[in-house]
Enzyme design. Structure first.
Site, PDB file in Angstrom:
ATOM      1  N   ASP A  93     -30.519 -24.833  -2.007  1.00 34.18           N
ATOM      2  CA  ASP A  93     -30.725 -24.179  -2.978  1.00 34.18           C
ATOM      3  C   ASP A  93     -30.861 -24.918  -4.378  1.00 34.18           C
ATOM      4  O   ASP A  93     -30.386 -26.193  -4.450  1.00 34.18           O
ATOM      5  CB  ASP A  93     -29.434 -23.373  -3.168  1.00 34.18           C
ATOM      6  N   GLY A  94     -31.392 -24.294  -5.377  1.00 31.09           N
ATOM      7  CA  GLY A  94     -31.379 -24.995  -6.790  1.00 31.09           C
ATOM      8  C   GLY A  94     -30.234 -24.555  -7.587  1.00 31.09           C
ATOM      9  O   GLY A  94     -29.340 -24.073  -7.149  1.00 31.09           O
ATOM     10  N   ALA A  95     -30.114 -25.067  -8.875  1.00 29.71           N
ATOM     11  CA  ALA A  95     -29.223 -24.718  -9.905  1.00 29.71           C
ATOM     12  C   ALA A  95     -29.497 -24.758 -11.118  1.00 29.71           C
ATOM     13  O   ALA A  95     -30.761 -25.582 -11.448  1.00 29.71           O
ATOM     14  CB  ALA A  95     -27.920 -25.909  -9.631  1.00 29.71           C
ATOM     15  N   LYS A 107     -25.464 -21.074 -11.182  1.00 26.05           N
ATOM     16  CA  LYS A 107     -26.515 -20.685 -10.983  1.00 26.05           C
ATOM     17  C   LYS A 107     -26.606 -19.008 -11.526  1.00 26.05           C
ATOM     18  O   LYS A 107     -25.938 -18.734 -11.941  1.00 26.05           O
ATOM     19  CB  LYS A 107     -26.367 -20.758  -9.201  1.00 26.05           C
ATOM     20  N   GLY A 108     -27.995 -18.562 -11.076  1.00 29.56           N
ATOM     21  CA  GLY A 108     -28.097 -17.344 -11.298  1.00 29.56           C
ATOM     22  C   GLY A 108     -29.000 -17.148 -12.535  1.00 29.56           C
ATOM     23  O   GLY A 108     -29.244 -15.924 -13.019  1.00 29.56           O
ATOM     24  N   GLY A 109     -29.827 -18.331 -12.966  1.00 33.59           N
ATOM     25  CA  GLY A 109     -30.905 -18.133 -14.003  1.00 33.59           C
ATOM     26  C   GLY A 109     -31.995 -16.890 -13.232  1.00 33.59           C
ATOM     27  O   GLY A 109     -32.618 -16.457 -13.922  1.00 33.59           O
ATOM     28  N   GLY A 110     -32.100 -16.752 -12.178  1.00 28.06           N
ATOM     29  CA  GLY A 110     -32.906 -15.902 -11.510  1.00 28.06           C
ATOM     30  C   GLY A 110     -32.341 -14.467 -11.099  1.00 28.06           C
ATOM     31  O   GLY A 110     -32.844 -13.531 -10.463  1.00 28.06           O
ATOM     32  N   GLU A 116     -26.941 -15.697  -2.943  1.00 28.53           N
ATOM     33  CA  GLU A 116     -26.833 -17.054  -3.103  1.00 28.53           C
ATOM     34  C   GLU A 116     -25.649 -17.470  -2.429  1.00 28.53           C
ATOM     35  O   GLU A 116     -25.297 -18.648  -1.755  1.00 28.53           O
ATOM     36  CB  GLU A 116     -27.286 -17.773  -4.286  1.00 28.53           C
ATOM     37  N   LYS A 134     -30.713 -31.423 -15.396  1.00 20.50           N
ATOM     38  CA  LYS A 134     -29.807 -30.147 -15.435  1.00 20.50           C
ATOM     39  C   LYS A 134     -28.363 -30.804 -15.195  1.00 20.50           C
ATOM     40  O   LYS A 134     -27.531 -30.387 -14.781  1.00 20.50           O
ATOM     41  CB  LYS A 134     -29.968 -29.486 -14.134  1.00 20.50           C
TER      42      LYS A 134
HETATM   43  O1  LIG Z   1     -29.706 -19.933  -9.057  1.00 19.89           O
HETATM   44  C1  LIG Z   1     -30.982 -19.691  -9.284  1.00 19.89           C
HETATM   45  C2  LIG Z   1     -31.459 -18.260  -9.077  1.00 19.89           C
HETATM   46  O2  LIG Z   1     -30.435 -17.351  -9.071  1.00 19.89           O
HETATM   47  C3  LIG Z   1     -31.731 -20.921  -9.288  1.00 19.89           C
HETATM   48  O3  LIG Z   1     -31.208 -21.701  -8.166  1.00 19.89           O
HETATM   49  C4  LIG Z   1     -31.401 -21.309 -10.605  1.00 19.89           C
HETATM   50  O4  LIG Z   1     -32.083 -20.766 -11.557  1.00 19.89           O
HETATM   51  C5  LIG Z   1     -32.381 -22.654 -10.457  1.00 19.89           C
HETATM   52  O5  LIG Z   1     -33.990 -22.322 -10.528  1.00 19.89           O
HETATM   53  P1  LIG Z   1     -35.107 -23.413 -11.006  1.00 19.89           P
HETATM   54  O6  LIG Z   1     -35.155 -24.039  -9.609  1.00 19.89           O
HETATM   55  O7  LIG Z   1     -36.402 -22.505 -10.976  1.00 19.89           O
HETATM   56  O8  LIG Z   1     -34.860 -24.220 -12.194  1.00 19.89           O
END
Ligand SMILES: O=C(CO)[C@H](O)[C@H](O)COP(=O)(O)O
EC number: 5.3.1.6
Length: 236
Positions: A93-95, A107-110, A116, A134
């Site tokens: 996963d991303g962060a 996390k949780g920008g999306g 998640e 980051k």
């Molecule tokens: O937590 C997340 C979504 O809820 C994403 O993993 C986080 O926002 C990072 O997104 P990106 O890879 O677009 O920078």
């Protein structure tokens, strides 16, 4: 756009691509894989789909959002549910932010952090992919912590946060009137709050009635940090 910002945004894209490719190589034949959400996770799903098609890699994915589900279907990654497979081999996963010392995350920008966290935390190995921008010295100074909140409770949750000297705001939608609504039909409150003890704050925020889940992640196994030229691995 200024020339320098064009260059730096392409550096970020290169770093994301590199880290997503490296993460996809961690997936082995027969694994159940948690598929993260966000732009970096999308690149990972793309690369995993390529391996499924070209290398005949046999895996099953469990998506963490509507978007990652749609992408996995598009890239031909077979999907299963948590009901069928409660044990996930690896979640990738991303962060939005990574604390340099504790390796805790925001996390949780999306707005997908609830699913998640369920999927990432139940994986045998939880791997995070980020670009080097980051990594921060002090978690939460620039990025607020998202809380997924039942709509009926948004005002009581706001009051509880204000009592804790935090600075909350409801996440508003871009191309719709009113608040962002999550994949689970809830609202998001973004909050700037003291994160000196992320483990404690993670538990404390979830104790507020109406909060479904917060975006502080404190159980991470490995972080792949991408720069345009290389990938560095951080682990506890
Ligand atoms: O937590 C997340 C979504 O809820 C994403 O993993 C986080 O926002 C990072 O997104 P990106 O890879 O677009 O920078």
């Amino acid at each position: 756009m200024a020339k320098s910002s064009l260059k730096s945004s392409s550096n970020v894209e290169n770093a994301k691509f590199r880290v997503a490719k490296e993460a996809a190589n961690l997936v082995k034949d027969g694994m159940i894989v948690g598929l993260g959400s966000g732009t970096t996770a999308n690149l990972f799903i793309d690369e995993l789909g390529r391996r499924v098609a070209e290398e005949e890699l046999s895996v099953f994915g469990i998506p963490t959002s509507f978007e990652s589900r749609m992408l996995a279907i598009q890239y031909g990654i077979p999907l299963v549910s948590l009901d069928e497979y409660g044990e996930i081999d690896i979640a990738i996963d991303g962060a939005d932010e990574v604390d340099k010392k504790s390796l805790c995350l925001i996390k949780g920008g999306g707005g997908c952090h609830t699913l998640e966290k369920i999927i990432d935390y139940c994986a045998k190995e939880f791997v995070v992919m980020v670009d080097e921008n980051k990594i921060v010295d002090s978690l939460g100074d620039k990025t607020p912590v998202p809380l997924e909140v039942l709509p009926i409770a948004y005002s009581t949750v706001l009051n509880e946060l204000l009592k804790r000297n935090a600075a909350p705001s409801i996440r508003m939608a871009d191309r719709k009137m009113g608040p962002v609504i999550t994949d689970n039909g809830n609202m998001i409150i973004d909050v700037f709050i003291d994160l000196k003890n992320p483990e404690e704050t993670e538990k404390e925020l979830n104790s507020i009635p109406g909060v479904v889940e917060n975006g502080i992640f404190t159980k991470v196994d490995k972080i792949l940090v991408g720069s345009p030229k290389k990938v560095k691995i951080l682990s506890k």
